[in-house]
Each structure stands twice: as structure tokens, then as C-alpha cells.
Design a protein around this motif. Structure first.
Motif, PDB file in Angstrom:
ATOM      1  N   PHE A 207       0.831  -1.210   0.000  1.00 37.54           N
ATOM      2  CA  PHE A 207       0.000   0.000   0.000  1.00 37.54           C
ATOM      3  C   PHE A 207       0.862   1.256   0.000  1.00 37.54           C
ATOM      4  N   CYS A 274     -10.536   3.580   2.099  1.00 36.63           N
ATOM      5  CA  CYS A 274      -9.096   3.840   2.107  1.00 36.63           C
ATOM      6  C   CYS A 274      -8.844   5.090   2.963  1.00 36.63           C
ATOM      7  N   CYS A 277      -7.581   7.924   0.183  1.00 36.56           N
ATOM      8  CA  CYS A 277      -8.410   8.486  -0.885  1.00 36.56           C
ATOM      9  C   CYS A 277      -9.913   8.264  -0.687  1.00 36.56           C
ATOM     10  N   CYS A 294      -5.870  -0.919  -2.182  1.00 33.48           N
ATOM     11  CA  CYS A 294      -6.700   0.176  -2.653  1.00 33.48           C
ATOM     12  C   CYS A 294      -6.593   0.259  -4.177  1.00 33.48           C
ATOM     13  N   CYS A 297      -5.114   4.062  -4.971  1.00 32.32           N
ATOM     14  CA  CYS A 297      -3.759   4.415  -4.520  1.00 32.32           C
ATOM     15  C   CYS A 297      -2.677   3.461  -5.023  1.00 32.32           C
TER      16      CYS A 297
HETATM   17 ZN    ZN Z   1      -6.675   4.824  -1.677  1.00 30.72          ZN
END
Ligand code: ZN
Length: 299
Positions: A207, A274, A277, A294, A297
Motif C-alpha cells: 500500500f 481507504c 483516498c 486500494c 492508490c
Molecule cells: Zn486509496
């Protein structure tokens, strides 16, 4: 399963407590745990006796770590290799005072009442006792008469780079990655490129690096490899500092847990928003494990 930050946090918290203490007595209540590693194991009484007798009367000199293994070095040069696996737990309880320190699997029962039905090995030290508890008994504690024998045992042969050491740098990481194929999740979990990342930290590293765990190693661009490398270098020490995701210096009645859990971006957050975002996090099964990322992202 505890991952590198949890094992390292446990090592760091045990160091000031047990180094320099003499092991006066060792009780092996479940001999199969000191007999061998692997899923199907039988008890070996010779190993049990060796474990209890060779360690007795010796001072603990050092605790090292290789991947998720803890290695105790004792006075006569012997080594005790400890792997907590799924549900192993080490608990230190001083003879005086209430502060107990534990790490590994977070089970209330196992650290509140000692010994208990999940206690398999007890080390009696000068100033306290060290208990090895394990609900499912997949963990193991192996005795080696010296470091050479441990190294020759093949226990560490397939392990990749140690992420907190100098040998882990962008070029060694890139080189090791070139020998691999398949998705990132599988690559991290098999420990052959870099050790210590399990389900939690693989998802978190992917991530923060902005790369989906479903991506193949072959598809990574040099700047993505660099980002993954830098993320591992940042996240692991941060998690260790916070006590990992399941380890804590446990003060009786306090109930404090490893703090890194609060910082998770994706692990165990499938379907939630998330934190960066606001998109809905995707949850899927990858390399046999629940995986979350995500879709915005991470590319
Ligand atoms: Zn995100």
C-alpha cells in the motif's frame, strides 16, 4: 503468526530482563516441541533430556534473531532456536513485582495465569521464569551444542535478505527479485528475497509503496522496486518501535497491546474506506491468504 516486527519487539523487550541470568532449571512438559521442527513430530526423550540438562546452570549471554527465529546463546556456547509459528508465546514473569513481558500470540488466558494448560516449557531463572506457551503446538525450541551446528542444520538455508541489516540494499534486493516470478504477495510470503514480512506487512508495504500485491515481480519498474525497498526500510523499524502489531510490554491489568495495529492502512480493512483516498478497499484471496489493497492508490 508473529512477523518480523513482533519477534524483534519481543527480542528487544526480553534483552534487559534475561541477559546475564542463570537458567537454574528447565522443565520440558511437551517433549515433541524440542524434538524437531515440521508439522508432524513425535517426542524424542533423548532430545528432551539434552534440552533440560545441557542448558541447566548456564547463563544467558545473548538473544539474536534471524528472520522470525529467536536464537538464545548461552554460556557454554549452546544455542536455543525458538520459532513461535502460529500460536507460540514467550512470557517472562519476575519473581518480584507485577510487570510481566510477553510476545507472540496474544491470548489473554495464556499470559494471565502461569503456568497454564498451554504452557509447554518453563525456564527457571535467577529473578524470574520464562514460559513458552503454545495453543496449537506448531512452534518449536531446538537445542544446538554450538553455532556451527546450528548453521549447518540448514534451518536458515532458504532465507533471503535480513531487512534490518546492511546486506539489504537496493542492489541486492533488485538482484534477488530478478530471480523470481509471480505475484508480489507470494514473493514476500515465501521469504526467499527478503525475510520477515507475512500477511500484515506485505499488504502494508504494498500500500505505502503504491503497488498492488497482485502485480507480478516481472512487471515492476525500477522506480517501483526502489519504492518497495524504501518502504520496507521505513515501515519495519516503525512497527518495531510501536511494539509490533500483537506484542506489548504488558503491565498486569493495563491491557495495552502492540500499537502498530492502529496504523494499518489495509490489513484487516477489506471493504472499508481507504484512509488516503476514501475508495472502497478491495479484498481478495492471493497466494492462499486474504489480501487487501486500494484500487486507486495502488497501481
Ligand atoms: Zn486509496
Amino acid at each position: 503468526m508473529p512477523e518480523l516486527p513482533e519477534v524483534e519487539a519481543l527480542r528487544i523487550s526480553l534483552l534487559p530482563l534475561v541477559i546475564g541470568q542463570i537458567i537454574h532449571k528447565v522443565q520440558v512438559l511437551t517433549p515433541k516441541l524440542v524434538s524437531s521442527a515440521g508439522t508432524s513430530r513425535s517426542s524424542c526423550l533423548t532430545k528432551k533430556t539434552q534440552f533440560e540438562e545441557e542448558i541447566k546452570g548456564q547463563t544467558i549471554l545473548e538473544i539474536k534473531r534471524r528472520a522470525k527465529n529467536l536464537i538464545f546463546t548461552i554460556e557454554n556456547g549452546s544455542q536455543i532456536l525458538i520459532h513461535l509459528k502460529m500460536t507460540g508465546q514467550l512470557v517472562y514473569r519476575p519473581n518480584e513485582g507485577h510487570q510481566i513481558v510477553w510476545g507472540g500470540h496474544p491470548i489473554e488466558l495464556s499470559h494471565m495465569h502461569l503456568p497454564n494448560k498451554h504452557t509447554h516449557i518453563i525456564f527457571e531463572l535467577d529473578r524470574g521464569k520464562l514460559f513458552y506457551n503454545d495453543v496449537r503446538q506448531f512452534g518449536y525450541l531446538l537445542f544446538f551444542p554450538d553455532e556451527q551446528t546450528l548453521l549447518k542444520s540448514g534451518h536458515f538455508d532458504k532465507l533471503g535478505l535480513e531487512p534490518l541489516s546492511d546486506e539489504f540494499n537496493l542492489s541486492t534486493f533488485t538482484e534477488k527479485l530478478k530471480a523470481k516470478k509471480g505475484n508480489l504477495k507470494k514473493m514476500f510470503l515465501d521469504q526467499q528475497v527478503v525475510v520477515g514480512l507475512g500477511n500484515i506487512y506485505t499488504d502494508e508495504v504494498c500500500f505505502v509503496a503504491g503497488v498492488r500485491p497482485t502485480r507480478t515481480v516481472e512487471s515492476l519498474k525500477p522506480k517501483e522496486i526502489k519504492k518497495l525497498y524504501e518502504t520496507i526500510k521505513t515501515i519495519l523499524p516503525e512497527a518495531i518501535n510501536d511494539g509490533g502489531s500483537s506484542v506489548a510490554n504488558y503491565l498486569l491489568g493495563d491491557g495495552q497491546k502492540g500499537n502498530y495495529t492502529k496504523k494499518h492502512y489495509v490489513y484487516n480493512r477489506g471493504g472499508l474506506k481507504c484512509k488516503v483516498c476514501g475508495s472502497k478497499l478491495v479484498k481478495l484471496n492471493l497466494a492462499g491468504r486474504t489480501t487487501v489493497y486500494c484500487p486507486i492508490c495502488q497501481k
